[in-house]
Design an enzyme around this catalytic site. Structure first.
Site, PDB file in Angstrom:
ATOM      1  N   ARG A 102       0.814  -1.219   0.000  1.00 26.50           N
ATOM      2  CA  ARG A 102       0.000   0.000   0.000  1.00 26.50           C
ATOM      3  C   ARG A 102       0.846   1.268   0.000  1.00 26.50           C
ATOM      4  O   ARG A 102       0.516   2.241  -0.682  1.00 26.50           O
ATOM      5  CB  ARG A 102      -0.956  -0.019   1.194  1.00 26.50           C
ATOM      6  CG  ARG A 102      -1.921   1.181   1.282  1.00 26.50           C
ATOM      7  CD  ARG A 102      -2.546   1.564  -0.039  1.00 26.50           C
ATOM      8  NE  ARG A 102      -3.204   0.442  -0.712  1.00 26.50           N
ATOM      9  CZ  ARG A 102      -3.607   0.479  -1.975  1.00 26.50           C
ATOM     10  NH1 ARG A 102      -3.391   1.557  -2.722  1.00 26.50           N
ATOM     11  NH2 ARG A 102      -4.196  -0.576  -2.518  1.00 26.50           N
ATOM     12  N   LYS A 137       2.588  24.181  -1.620  1.00 30.41           N
ATOM     13  CA  LYS A 137       1.214  23.675  -1.511  1.00 30.41           C
ATOM     14  C   LYS A 137       1.225  22.168  -1.751  1.00 30.41           C
ATOM     15  O   LYS A 137       0.750  21.657  -2.768  1.00 30.41           O
ATOM     16  CB  LYS A 137       0.309  24.401  -2.503  1.00 30.41           C
ATOM     17  CG  LYS A 137       0.200  25.895  -2.203  1.00 30.41           C
ATOM     18  CD  LYS A 137      -0.613  26.630  -3.254  1.00 30.41           C
ATOM     19  CE  LYS A 137      -0.662  28.125  -2.959  1.00 30.41           C
ATOM     20  NZ  LYS A 137      -1.409  28.884  -3.992  1.00 30.41           N
ATOM     21  N   LYS A 169       6.176  37.859   1.100  1.00 30.14           N
ATOM     22  CA  LYS A 169       4.896  37.965   0.428  1.00 30.14           C
ATOM     23  C   LYS A 169       4.108  39.145   0.994  1.00 30.14           C
ATOM     24  O   LYS A 169       4.592  39.888   1.847  1.00 30.14           O
ATOM     25  CB  LYS A 169       4.137  36.642   0.558  1.00 30.14           C
ATOM     26  CG  LYS A 169       4.930  35.461  -0.018  1.00 30.14           C
ATOM     27  CD  LYS A 169       4.098  34.218  -0.166  1.00 30.14           C
ATOM     28  CE  LYS A 169       3.182  34.321  -1.355  1.00 30.14           C
ATOM     29  NZ  LYS A 169       2.441  33.061  -1.609  1.00 30.14           N
ATOM     30  N   GLU A 202       7.412  39.537  -3.320  1.00 35.92           N
ATOM     31  CA  GLU A 202       6.167  39.554  -4.084  1.00 35.92           C
ATOM     32  C   GLU A 202       5.713  40.981  -4.352  1.00 35.92           C
ATOM     33  O   GLU A 202       5.809  41.856  -3.486  1.00 35.92           O
ATOM     34  CB  GLU A 202       5.079  38.813  -3.306  1.00 35.92           C
ATOM     35  CG  GLU A 202       3.721  38.803  -4.003  1.00 35.92           C
ATOM     36  CD  GLU A 202       2.662  38.109  -3.165  1.00 35.92           C
ATOM     37  OE1 GLU A 202       2.694  36.873  -3.098  1.00 35.92           O
ATOM     38  OE2 GLU A 202       1.815  38.804  -2.575  1.00 35.92           O
ATOM     39  N   ASP A 224       2.707  38.689  -8.942  1.00 34.07           N
ATOM     40  CA  ASP A 224       1.577  37.879  -8.482  1.00 34.07           C
ATOM     41  C   ASP A 224       0.234  38.411  -8.956  1.00 34.07           C
ATOM     42  O   ASP A 224      -0.121  39.565  -8.722  1.00 34.07           O
ATOM     43  CB  ASP A 224       1.584  37.824  -6.954  1.00 34.07           C
ATOM     44  CG  ASP A 224       0.606  36.794  -6.414  1.00 34.07           C
ATOM     45  OD1 ASP A 224       0.657  35.638  -6.872  1.00 34.07           O
ATOM     46  OD2 ASP A 224      -0.187  37.154  -5.536  1.00 34.07           O
TER      47      ASP A 224
END
Length: 285
Positions: A102, A137, A169, A202, A224
């Site tokens: 698995r 992410k 950011k 950013e 961005d």
């Protein structure tokens, strides 16, 4: 980026935690009905199309579960596969094969999906100078494998985590009192702590691009959520002062147009957070 030694350590932790989670005190299904002396053989069968990834990782899992297991590989990481292809055979203790099954399948199915999507993006960028990047992410606890899969698919890795690159950011800049304050404080922090880390900043609009450019020491500007026209303007403003990266809701339909704006990189969280696992199975033979 992190060192090869650190990366290997992350992979080892993924395997250890995967076995802990899935096997726990024992694979009672196998222990109940299969003799410890039983030997067997299984094949990794592809039931889908795309780019296979995780073959080398599967070797690591089998080695961790039982060093006596033998793996014969027919198709390597990064290869195009189709329904019916057999990637490898694994032979040895039947209990050990079932114990590893698995974790091998879960890992390879997801890694192959990520490699496949990345490769699709890479092909869309052919003929431009732009390279595709992943992001943070990722699935918690599985980041090293997902970033490895991006590389297998032909993409490049962004920073691995919060500690191997500086990325200022919007929230960092706002909390620090503005972009220039954030950059100045960051440079002072790096010097004080004897850290050699690249700085990415950013920008939300062209005015912020102009402000960033008044500061030295910025490695890359993150453009961005800009539209195509403003992206072209941003690239022209930045010139060769630092590298450029586009991000924000960029998909298969728009990635080529952003690349043609002249950016060096495009980052996409979709490479790792929006994929459908490749259909694979491990079948006894």
């Amino acid at each position: 980026m992190i060192s090869e030694k650190q990366f290997q350590r992350e992979l080892d932790l993924i395997i250890q935690n995967g076995i802990r989670e899935d096997v726990g005190p024992g694979d009672y299904s196998s222990l109940a009905c299969i003799p410890v002396s039983a030997k067997g053989k299984a094949k990794l069968l592809v039931k889908d199309t795309g780019i296979i990834a995780g073959v080398a990782f599967a070797h690591m899992i089998f080695e961790n579960v039982d060093p006596t297991l033998e793996v014969e590989t027919f198709i390597n990481d990064g290869s195009q596969v189709k329904n019916g292809d057999v990637v490898f055979h694994v032979s040895g203790s039947s209990q050990s094969i079932l114990k590893a099954e698995r974790l091998v399948l879960n890992s390879m199915q997801r890694m192959s999906a990520i490699a496949t999507k990345t490769n699709q993006f890479v092909k869309l960028l052919e003929g431009t100078k732009t390279k595709i990047l992943d992001t943070r992410k990722t699935t918690p606890g599985f980041r090293a494998c997902e970033k490895w899969a991006v590389k297998i698919g032909g993409g490049e890795n962004h920073r691995f985590a919060l500690y191997d690159m500086i990325m200022l950011k919007d929230n960092h800049n706002d909390f620090a009192g503005g972009i220039s304050h954030a950059i100045a404080k960051t440079k002072a922090f790096l010097k004080q702590n004897n850290l050699d880390l690249k700085i990415i900043v950013e920008a939300r609009n062209l005015d912020e691009i102009k402000e960033i450019l008044t500061n030295d020491g910025v490695y890359r500007i993150l453009i961005d959520n800009f539209n195509f026209d403003d992206t072209r303007k941003a690239v022209a403003l930045i010139g060769d002062k630092c590298l450029t990266e586009s991000s924000g809701n960029i998909n298969e339909n728009t990635i080529r147009q952003y690349a043609e704006c002249g950016v060096d990189y495009i980052s996409s969280g979709a490479l790792t957070h929006s994929v459908c696992n490749m259909d694979l199975s491990l079948k006894a033979i």
